[in-house]
Motif scaffolding. Sequence first.
Motif: not given
Length: 83
Positions: A11, A25, A32, A48, A52
Motif C-alpha cells: 500500500r 479490492a 483491511i 477476500t 486484495i
Amino acid sequence: MISAAQLRAARALLGIDQRTLAAMAGVSLPTIQRMESSRGDVRGVVGTLTRIVEALDAAGVELIGNEQPSQGRGRGVRLKDPV
C-alpha cells in the motif's frame, strides 16, 4: 500467503490509504485494518485475500513469498529472515 507487513508495504509503494485499497479490492475498510494489524501472515477468507492480491497486482505491485524469485522488473520490497 501474504504478511501484514507486505500488505502495508504494498500500500505504501502505491501511495494509497487503507480506504482506497478496500475500494480497489471490493472489501470493507475494517477488513483491511484487521489484516494490516495482524501479526505474521494475514488470515481471512480465501476469496477476500484473493481480491486484495488481485487488486494490488492490477495496480502494479508484485507480492514475493519466501524462496520465490521475482517475476517482474523494477523496484520492490522483500523482508529478510531475522538472524
